[in-house]
Design an enzyme around this catalytic site. Structure first.
Site, PDB file in Angstrom:
ATOM      1  N   CYS A   1      -1.543   5.692   9.464  1.00 43.08           N
ATOM      2  CA  CYS A   1      -1.906   4.374   8.724  1.00 43.08           C
ATOM      3  C   CYS A   1      -3.035   4.689   7.973  1.00 43.08           C
ATOM      4  CB  CYS A   1      -2.350   3.502   9.816  1.00 43.08           C
ATOM      5  SG  CYS A   1      -3.652   4.002  11.077  1.00 43.08           S
TER       6      CYS A   1
ATOM      7  N   ARG B   1       0.736  -1.084   0.101  1.00 39.85           N
ATOM      8  CA  ARG B   1       0.148  -0.119   0.079  1.00 39.85           C
ATOM      9  C   ARG B   1       0.833   1.219  -0.012  1.00 39.85           C
ATOM     10  NH1 ARG B   1      -4.252  -0.574   4.701  1.00 39.85           N
ATOM     11  NH2 ARG B   1      -4.975   1.350   3.698  1.00 39.85           N
TER      12      ARG B   1
END
Length: 293
Positions: free
Chosen positions: A253, A194
């Site tokens: 995050c 990611r």
């Protein structure tokens, strides 16, 4: 800052000593000595294979606290936005919490959402709040008794005022300015795939990539199965990544949840100058005006 973790043995011993004291006082209320065991599990687990249960299992004496409603700003359009002082006051009143209460947090994944709740409560001035290292799965792995329900909190009026410590949480404009100043290292705990835009984001509408000049340290790297890695292993991990103990670190995050896992791991390793970018990639990746790499 006090050490954030306690073991299942510590909690079991604490429950026993409090019960013995309660019995002497002819009072069997599990909260009589100001120990609160809070289940802060969440339904949506991202970034790891979730542990699935066939039925509700709890640690005896637990109270359920919902992160999505009681520990998130429900008036905000963002995901898992830090709660307001009014919300924390309402929670304290519902549970009977004081800033001096002993609070043990756990979740049903081992280590997942409990660090998020821990950082919230610490940031609002609760001094004696701890994470059960390994959570419910570790408790069960050690053969300890479970229950199938929560207890009802006693509740109490509180005159205490709650406000978040100003350095605990960073907003997008702080992080944007930090790209220029580099006053704090932004640590992104999403997976490498990611972070480097090798896979699309799980939330629709988000760009792929990362905040410029941020550093990738996936949250699973600080865990050893159900628990955090040992103090020594975490210190070696952060030192090996070139982290300086007195430098500033801002953790990010997907939505501010798993960032707190690595934030807590940093504290365990004696890195105390830490903060949370609360909006994280859910905010940054959705805003076309913010730069990405």
């Amino acid at each position: 800052m006090s050490f954030p973790l306690v073991s299942a043995q510590w909690l079991s011993d604490k429950q026993l000593s409090d019960k013995q004291l309660s019995d002497k006082q002819l009072d069997v209320n599990s909260q009589s000595n100001d120990l609160f065991i809070l289940d802060v599990s969440v339904d949506n687990v991202v970034g790891k294979e979730p542990i699935v249960y066939d039925e509700l299992l709890t640690i005896p004496g637990s109270i359920k606290v919902c992160i999505d409603t009681e520990l998130s700003d429900t008036e905000s359009e963002g995901i898992h936005v830090f709660p307001t002082g009014v919300q924390i006051s309402a929670l304290a009143k519902r549970l009977g919490l004081k800033k001096t209460s002993t609070i043990v947090l756990y979740d049903n994944q081992g280590i997942y959402s409990a660090p998020r709740a821990w950082w919230i409560l610490k940031s609002f001035g609760f001094d004696h709040v701890y994470i059960l290292n390994g959570g419910l799965p570790k408790w069960m792995e050690e053969g300890r008794a479970t229950d199938n329900e929560y207890i009802e909190p006693s509740g109490a009026e509180t005159a205490e005022a709650f406000s978040v410590e100003p350095d605990a949480v960073k907003l997008s404009h702080h992080v944007l300015e930090n790209i220029k100043t580099e006053a704090s290292l932004v640590v992104d705990v999403r997976s490498a795939d990611r972070f480097f835009a090798r896979v699309p984001e799980p939330r629709p509408g988000l760009r792929s990539g990362h905040i410029p000049k941020s550093y990738n340290l996936p949250f699973m790297s600080v865990l050893d199965g159900l628990t955090f890695k040992t103090d020594e292993d975490l210190k070696a991990l952060f030192k090996g990544k070139g982290f300086e103990p007195h430098a500033s670190y801002t953790f990010s995050c997907g939505s501010g949840m798993t960032a707190c896992i690595v934030l807590v791991a940093a504290i365990v390793a004696d890195y105390y100058n830490v903060s949370l970018y609360d909006g994280s990639w859910a905010e940054w990746g959705a805003d076309e005006t913010l730069p990405i790499e």
